[in-house]
Design a protein around this motif. Structure first.
Motif, PDB file in Angstrom:
ATOM      1  N   ARG A  14       0.929  -1.087  -0.177  1.00  0.00           N
ATOM      2  CA  ARG A  14      -0.070  -0.113   0.154  1.00  0.00           C
ATOM      3  C   ARG A  14       0.925   1.332  -0.128  1.00  0.00           C
ATOM      4  NH1 ARG A  14      -4.043  -1.930   4.527  1.00  0.00           N
ATOM      5  NH2 ARG A  14      -2.006  -1.603   5.750  1.00  0.00           N
ATOM      6  N   SER A  15       1.847   1.159   0.720  1.00  0.00           N
ATOM      7  CA  SER A  15       2.759   2.533   0.807  1.00  0.00           C
ATOM      8  C   SER A  15       3.856   2.413  -0.247  1.00  0.00           C
ATOM      9  CB  SER A  15       3.540   2.639   2.149  1.00  0.00           C
ATOM     10  OG  SER A  15       4.296   1.448   2.474  1.00  0.00           O
ATOM     11  N   ARG A  16       4.118   1.802  -1.105  1.00  0.00           N
ATOM     12  CA  ARG A  16       5.103   1.612  -2.004  1.00  0.00           C
ATOM     13  C   ARG A  16       4.760   2.694  -3.016  1.00  0.00           C
ATOM     14  NH1 ARG A  16       5.545  -3.658  -3.244  1.00  0.00           N
ATOM     15  NH2 ARG A  16       7.394  -3.747  -1.937  1.00  0.00           N
ATOM     16  N   PRO A  17       3.756   2.930  -3.567  1.00  0.00           N
ATOM     17  CA  PRO A  17       3.667   3.953  -4.419  1.00  0.00           C
ATOM     18  C   PRO A  17       4.002   5.584  -3.853  1.00  0.00           C
ATOM     19  CG  PRO A  17       1.791   2.935  -4.893  1.00  0.00           C
ATOM     20  CD  PRO A  17       2.469   2.419  -3.638  1.00  0.00           C
ATOM     21  N   GLU A  18       3.703   5.605  -2.587  1.00  0.00           N
ATOM     22  CA  GLU A  18       4.035   6.787  -1.879  1.00  0.00           C
ATOM     23  C   GLU A  18       5.575   6.877  -1.457  1.00  0.00           C
ATOM     24  OE1 GLU A  18       1.952   7.071   2.044  1.00  0.00           O
ATOM     25  OE2 GLU A  18      -0.013   6.458   1.047  1.00  0.00           O
ATOM     26  N   ILE A  19       6.183   5.897  -1.480  1.00  0.00           N
ATOM     27  CA  ILE A  19       7.866   5.687  -1.207  1.00  0.00           C
ATOM     28  C   ILE A  19       8.339   6.158  -2.461  1.00  0.00           C
ATOM     29  CG2 ILE A  19       9.806   4.339  -0.602  1.00  0.00           C
ATOM     30  CD1 ILE A  19       7.811   2.669   1.294  1.00  0.00           C
ATOM     31  N   GLN A  20       7.742   5.501  -3.508  1.00  0.00           N
ATOM     32  CA  GLN A  20       8.449   5.830  -4.796  1.00  0.00           C
ATOM     33  C   GLN A  20       8.260   7.173  -5.232  1.00  0.00           C
ATOM     34  OE1 GLN A  20       6.329   2.857  -6.821  1.00  0.00           O
ATOM     35  NE2 GLN A  20       8.054   1.389  -6.988  1.00  0.00           N
ATOM     36  N   GLU A  21       7.120   7.610  -4.936  1.00  0.00           N
ATOM     37  CA  GLU A  21       7.005   9.100  -5.434  1.00  0.00           C
ATOM     38  C   GLU A  21       7.837  10.164  -4.558  1.00  0.00           C
ATOM     39  OE1 GLU A  21       5.596  12.273  -7.257  1.00  0.00           O
ATOM     40  OE2 GLU A  21       5.429  10.139  -7.677  1.00  0.00           O
ATOM     41  N   ALA A  22       7.852   9.836  -3.175  1.00  0.00           N
ATOM     42  CA  ALA A  22       8.961  10.608  -2.319  1.00  0.00           C
ATOM     43  C   ALA A  22      10.311  10.449  -2.971  1.00  0.00           C
ATOM     44  CB  ALA A  22       8.742  10.094  -0.952  1.00  0.00           C
ATOM     45  N   THR A  23      10.835   9.251  -3.377  1.00  0.00           N
ATOM     46  CA  THR A  23      11.968   9.092  -4.005  1.00  0.00           C
ATOM     47  C   THR A  23      12.263   9.960  -4.945  1.00  0.00           C
ATOM     48  OG1 THR A  23      12.099   6.874  -2.843  1.00  0.00           O
ATOM     49  CG2 THR A  23      13.644   7.306  -4.528  1.00  0.00           C
ATOM     50  N   ILE A  25      10.844  12.609  -6.035  1.00  0.00           N
ATOM     51  CA  ILE A  25      10.813  14.031  -5.613  1.00  0.00           C
ATOM     52  C   ILE A  25      12.240  14.534  -5.067  1.00  0.00           C
ATOM     53  CG2 ILE A  25       9.821  15.645  -3.962  1.00  0.00           C
ATOM     54  CD1 ILE A  25       7.011  14.371  -4.415  1.00  0.00           C
ATOM     55  N   ASP A  26      12.491  13.523  -4.154  1.00  0.00           N
ATOM     56  CA  ASP A  26      13.947  13.827  -3.660  1.00  0.00           C
ATOM     57  C   ASP A  26      15.012  13.918  -4.588  1.00  0.00           C
ATOM     58  OD1 ASP A  26      12.834  14.055  -1.268  1.00  0.00           O
ATOM     59  OD2 ASP A  26      13.348  11.911  -0.725  1.00  0.00           O
ATOM     60  N   ALA A  27      14.821  13.042  -5.619  1.00  0.00           N
ATOM     61  CA  ALA A  27      15.914  12.896  -6.820  1.00  0.00           C
ATOM     62  C   ALA A  27      15.536  14.180  -7.664  1.00  0.00           C
ATOM     63  CB  ALA A  27      15.534  11.815  -7.687  1.00  0.00           C
ATOM     64  N   GLU A  32      17.648  19.701  -9.145  1.00  0.00           N
ATOM     65  CA  GLU A  32      17.488  21.078  -9.313  1.00  0.00           C
ATOM     66  C   GLU A  32      18.496  21.693  -8.484  1.00  0.00           C
ATOM     67  OE1 GLU A  32      13.654  21.381  -7.711  1.00  0.00           O
ATOM     68  OE2 GLU A  32      12.640  21.144  -9.702  1.00  0.00           O
ATOM     69  N   GLU A  33      18.989  21.554  -7.384  1.00  0.00           N
ATOM     70  CA  GLU A  33      20.035  22.180  -6.473  1.00  0.00           C
ATOM     71  C   GLU A  33      21.420  22.196  -7.112  1.00  0.00           C
ATOM     72  OE1 GLU A  33      20.006  20.319  -2.621  1.00  0.00           O
ATOM     73  OE2 GLU A  33      17.880  20.966  -2.312  1.00  0.00           O
ATOM     74  N   ARG A  34      21.800  21.032  -7.666  1.00  0.00           N
ATOM     75  CA  ARG A  34      22.940  20.745  -8.476  1.00  0.00           C
ATOM     76  C   ARG A  34      23.094  21.653  -9.840  1.00  0.00           C
ATOM     77  NH1 ARG A  34      22.144  15.333  -7.305  1.00  0.00           N
ATOM     78  NH2 ARG A  34      21.768  14.805  -9.737  1.00  0.00           N
ATOM     79  N   LEU A  35      21.809  21.819 -10.469  1.00  0.00           N
ATOM     80  CA  LEU A  35      21.759  22.591 -11.646  1.00  0.00           C
ATOM     81  C   LEU A  35      21.755  24.110 -11.299  1.00  0.00           C
ATOM     82  CD1 LEU A  35      21.320  22.367 -14.477  1.00  0.00           C
ATOM     83  CD2 LEU A  35      18.858  22.595 -14.161  1.00  0.00           C
TER      84      LEU A  35
END
Length: 80
Positions: A14-23, A25-27, A32-35
């Motif tokens: 159940r939480s896999r989509p949320e974890i993948q989305e958070a990952t 977003i973090d990436a 964006e920060e490096r750019l």
């Protein structure tokens, strides 16, 4: 133990989509920060000034060479 494992699997499923989305977003934020940092470093004010001075000196040298080759100015070295 089997019930606990199946409960853990169900929670993860159940939480896999949320974890993948958070990952994702973090990436994206990391990229964006490096750019942004790369753009800031490439557009530093002192680099701009140095490159403009170099371009100015090159254009002066070209102008001088053109004027001396066409005879518009002459340079006498030695006795006056």
């Amino acid at each position: 133990m089997l019930r606990l494992e199946s409960y853990a699997e169900a929670v993860l499923d159940r939480s896999r989509p949320e974890i993948q989305e958070a990952t994702r977003i973090d990436a994206i934020r990391g990229v964006e920060e490096r750019l942004s940092e790369r753009i800031r470093s490439a557009t530093a004010w002192w680099q701009t000034i140095i490159w403009n001075v170099i371009a100015w000196l090159i254009s002066l040298a070209i102008t001088f060479l053109v004027l001396t080759s066409t005879g518009a100015i002459t340079i006498n070295v030695g006795s006056a």
